[in-house]
Design a protein around this motif. Structure first.
Motif, PDB file in Angstrom:
ATOM      1  N   ILE A   1       0.441   8.878  -5.523  1.00 47.60           N
ATOM      2  CA  ILE A   1       0.295   9.176  -6.864  1.00 47.60           C
ATOM      3  C   ILE A   1       1.235  10.346  -7.260  1.00 47.60           C
ATOM      4  N   ALA A   2       1.493  11.299  -6.354  1.00 47.57           N
ATOM      5  CA  ALA A   2       2.305  12.334  -6.887  1.00 47.57           C
ATOM      6  C   ALA A   2       3.849  11.883  -6.951  1.00 47.57           C
TER       7      ALA A   2
ATOM      8  N   ASP B   1      -2.258   5.997  -2.287  1.00 52.17           N
ATOM      9  CA  ASP B   1      -3.033   7.239  -2.278  1.00 52.17           C
ATOM     10  C   ASP B   1      -2.394   8.612  -2.829  1.00 52.17           C
ATOM     11  N   SER B   2      -3.132   9.935  -2.562  1.00 50.79           N
ATOM     12  CA  SER B   2      -2.644  10.999  -3.673  1.00 50.79           C
ATOM     13  C   SER B   2      -1.106  11.318  -3.470  1.00 50.79           C
ATOM     14  N   MET B   3      -0.596  10.972  -2.232  1.00 46.22           N
ATOM     15  CA  MET B   3       0.959  11.330  -2.233  1.00 46.22           C
ATOM     16  C   MET B   3       1.753  10.258  -2.930  1.00 46.22           C
TER      17      MET B   3
ATOM     18  N   ILE C   1       4.032  10.779 -10.504  1.00 49.82           N
ATOM     19  CA  ILE C   1       3.866  11.882 -11.266  1.00 49.82           C
ATOM     20  C   ILE C   1       5.391  12.618 -11.528  1.00 49.82           C
ATOM     21  N   ARG C   2       5.966  12.673 -10.218  1.00 52.00           N
ATOM     22  CA  ARG C   2       7.340  13.080 -10.113  1.00 52.00           C
ATOM     23  C   ARG C   2       8.196  12.531 -10.968  1.00 52.00           C
TER      24      ARG C   2
ATOM     25  N   LEU D   1      -9.023  11.020 -11.886  1.00 50.63           N
ATOM     26  CA  LEU D   1      -7.978  12.102 -11.995  1.00 50.63           C
ATOM     27  C   LEU D   1      -7.467  12.405 -13.485  1.00 50.63           C
TER      28      LEU D   1
ATOM     29  N   ARG E   1       9.357   7.660  -2.637  1.00 49.89           N
ATOM     30  CA  ARG E   1      10.028   8.584  -3.415  1.00 49.89           C
ATOM     31  C   ARG E   1      11.540   8.657  -3.296  1.00 49.89           C
TER      32      ARG E   1
ATOM     33  N   PHE F   1      -2.999  -0.532  -2.741  1.00 49.66           N
ATOM     34  CA  PHE F   1      -3.533   0.873  -3.042  1.00 49.66           C
ATOM     35  C   PHE F   1      -2.438   1.820  -3.027  1.00 49.66           C
TER      36      PHE F   1
ATOM     37  N   ILE G   1      -9.224   5.195  -9.914  1.00 49.37           N
ATOM     38  CA  ILE G   1      -8.595   6.514  -9.149  1.00 49.37           C
ATOM     39  C   ILE G   1      -7.991   7.503 -10.235  1.00 49.37           C
TER      40      ILE G   1
ATOM     41  N   THR H   1       0.675   4.579   0.701  1.00 56.28           N
ATOM     42  CA  THR H   1       0.265   5.697   1.301  1.00 56.28           C
ATOM     43  C   THR H   1       1.136   6.301   2.546  1.00 56.28           C
ATOM     44  N   GLY H   2       0.703   7.557   2.772  1.00 58.34           N
ATOM     45  CA  GLY H   2       1.382   8.188   3.836  1.00 58.34           C
ATOM     46  C   GLY H   2       2.929   8.005   3.878  1.00 58.34           C
TER      47      GLY H   2
ATOM     48  N   ARG I   1       0.892  -1.340  -0.053  1.00 53.49           N
ATOM     49  CA  ARG I   1      -0.003   0.023   0.028  1.00 53.49           C
ATOM     50  C   ARG I   1       1.054   1.032  -0.223  1.00 53.49           C
TER      51      ARG I   1
END
Lengths: 114, 379
Positions: free
Chosen positions: A60-61, A56-58, A64-65, A93, A31, A54, A89, A23-24, A21
């Motif tokens: 996904i960021a 989360d938005s972080m 994208i980075r 977006l 990263r 799963f 998701i 997330t957080g 997952r």
């Protein structure tokens, strides 16, 4: 948790341990892990999302980075094996129009991008 | 100068320890039994206690236990003084919270080294606790500021019923929402989610809040209508991913009560739900995609409203809430609940959502993995 299979000098497959997952704090770790392993320096990277439970938005960021970093050198980032939930998701977006999302086997994508 | 309290009934032991420690610059005090030792620890608050286990009035382990249980003495490190064959008591003392032990007969250098080492560790722990407390206080203050930006009640002049749940995942979060009157017959409602959580996301959410206020105040009243299309594109232009390495999702609605319609624009958030008496509409057309990638075209859709229209806006936090069974709550559960509570008054229907979230919070947990923002409007 994150693994990199360097197929050759220019190509690599990034994969995840079972039921990861992102997330957080795991997103931050992902990263950092990408930076430490210089994932952006490959000309072709396939992210094997089959074990991704799963994101989360972080998380996904951080994807994208990586995509943005690789775009600078016209390197290719493909993501495959995503679950229906994660695909939905990304579709909500509209990131499916930005990221290269595939369904093929990661090795096949690597072969096709020799 | 550090202070040491010596608790030992043997006068010669106390005298020896006093001599060793004072030579190294420590201040010392002495007690000959457990009762006076406990009183002196509370009153004198030494930096460290040297405690003999064999005391005349009570066992040293009992003294240790009492020191550990009292909030005022709990943090004071205790080194026990034991005989070389007293292994069982030594282990019991360490298990009960003693930080170290010194075997009798003493070697002067060992006494000062052990005391100095424990004081150094204790100082490090204290400064770490102070630093963590400082960070927690700052976070709490940031959370208070962020919460102050979220409305505490429906702004004056708006007669529609509006209810909301706003639960940041930690002290501060990336979600923000607001209700802004535009003129005497229309208002803007937005729910916005900055990717990520914590201070970084919270700071950006505060910047966005400010940006929206500036955008609104540059178009006052009826002189220049608030263009939702322009607003969405402006958000996309001003909060590019490259600038903060973060993106946003948002749902923005302008309710025009004179025209009896709402204009909705969604940028990557879960699709809003529009309930009429006999049907529910998932507003899934004209999704602009996430903000920050130059993809937002400012698409909007207009819908007629009546006194029976109910609208739900939410960020993905509520959709991704894990139920006690470990499954995602999902958009369908939210839509099904909206359907089944359609006939209820808004307050009653809303309490069902609060109960649904409450059931998904196990034990003493008070927040979810992601920020949760959920807004319901009865026109």
């Amino acid at each position: 948790m994150f693994r990199i299979n360097k197929v050759d000098e220019g190509r690599a497959i990034v994969s995840f341990d079972e039921e990861t997952r992102i997330t957080g704090k795991v997103s931050e770790s992902f990263r950092q892990w990408c930076d430490e392993n210089c994932v952006e320096s490959f000309s072709v990277v396939v992210i094997d999302g089959r074990n991704l439970d799963f994101i989360d938005s972080m998380g996904i960021a951080s994807l994208i980075r990586l995509y943005k970093l690789m775009s600078r050198t016209r390197a290719k980032l493909m993501i495959t094996g995503l679950s229906q939930d994660i695909s939905e998701i990304l579709s909500t977006l509209r990131l499916d129009s930005l990221l290269d999302i595939r369904e093929e086997d990661p090795s096949k994508l690597i072969e096709e991008n020799a | 100068m550090n202070s040491v309290l010596i608790i030992d009934d043997d006068r010669s032991v106390r005298s020896l320890l006093r001599s060793i420690l004072q030579k190294k610059g420590f201040k010392t005090r002495e007690c000959a039994d457990g009762t006076s030792g406990l009183e002196e620890t509370v009153g004198y608050r030494p930096d460290i206690v040297l405690l003999d286990l064999l005391l005349p009035d009570m066992h040293g382990l009992e003294v240790l236990d009492k020191l550990q249980k009292a909030p005022v003495t709990r943090a004071i490190p205790v080194i026990v003084l034991t005989g070389s064959t007293d292994q069982e008591n030594r282990l019991s003392a360490l298990r009960s919270g003693a930080v170290d032990y010194i075997e009798k007969p003493f070697v002067a250098e060992e006494v000062t080294l052990r005391v100095t080492t424990q004081l150094r560790i204790h100082d490090l722990i204290k400064s770490l606790q102070t630093a963590v407390q400082g960070l927690e206080d700052d976070l709490k203050a940031a959370g208070t500021i962020q919460r102050a930006l979220v409305p505490s009640e429906v702004p004056a002049g708006i007669e529609d019923e509006i209810r909301w749940i706003y639960l940041p995942s930690s002290s501060v979060g990336g979600d923000i929402f607001d209700i802004i009157p535009l003129n005497d017959h229309s208002y803007l409602v937005y729910v916005l989610d900055v990717s990520g959580h914590g201070v970084n996301a919270a700071l950006i959410s505060v910047m966005v809040h400010r940006f929206i206020e500036d955008f609104r105040s540059s178009r006052p009243g009826d002189r220049e209508p608030f263009s939702l299309k322009e607003f969405m594109r402006s958000l996309d232009r001003n909060f590019q991913f490259e600038r903060f390495e973060t993106y946003m999702t948002a749902t923005c609605v302008i309710a025009d009560l004179q025209k009896g319609e709402i204009e909705v624009s969604n940028a990557g958030n879960p699709f809003p739900l529009l309930l009429e008496r006999k049907y529910t509409q998932r507003l899934d057309r004209d999704n602009n995609g996430a903000i920050g990638f130059g993809m937002v075209k400012g698409s909007t859709s207009v819908h007629k409203i009546s006194e029976e229209t109910r609208l739900f806006l939410f960020t993905d936090g509520i959709v991704d809430v894990r139920t006690c069974e470990g499954t995602r709550l999902g958009e369908k559960t939210i839509a099904d609940l909206a359907e089944s509570t359609r006939h209820m008054e808004l307050d009653d229907a809303f309490s069902k959502y609060q109960a649904l979230l409450g059931e998904s919070l196990p034990g003493a947990q008070t927040s979810f993995e992601d920020d949760v923002t959920f807004v319901a409007i009865q026109f």
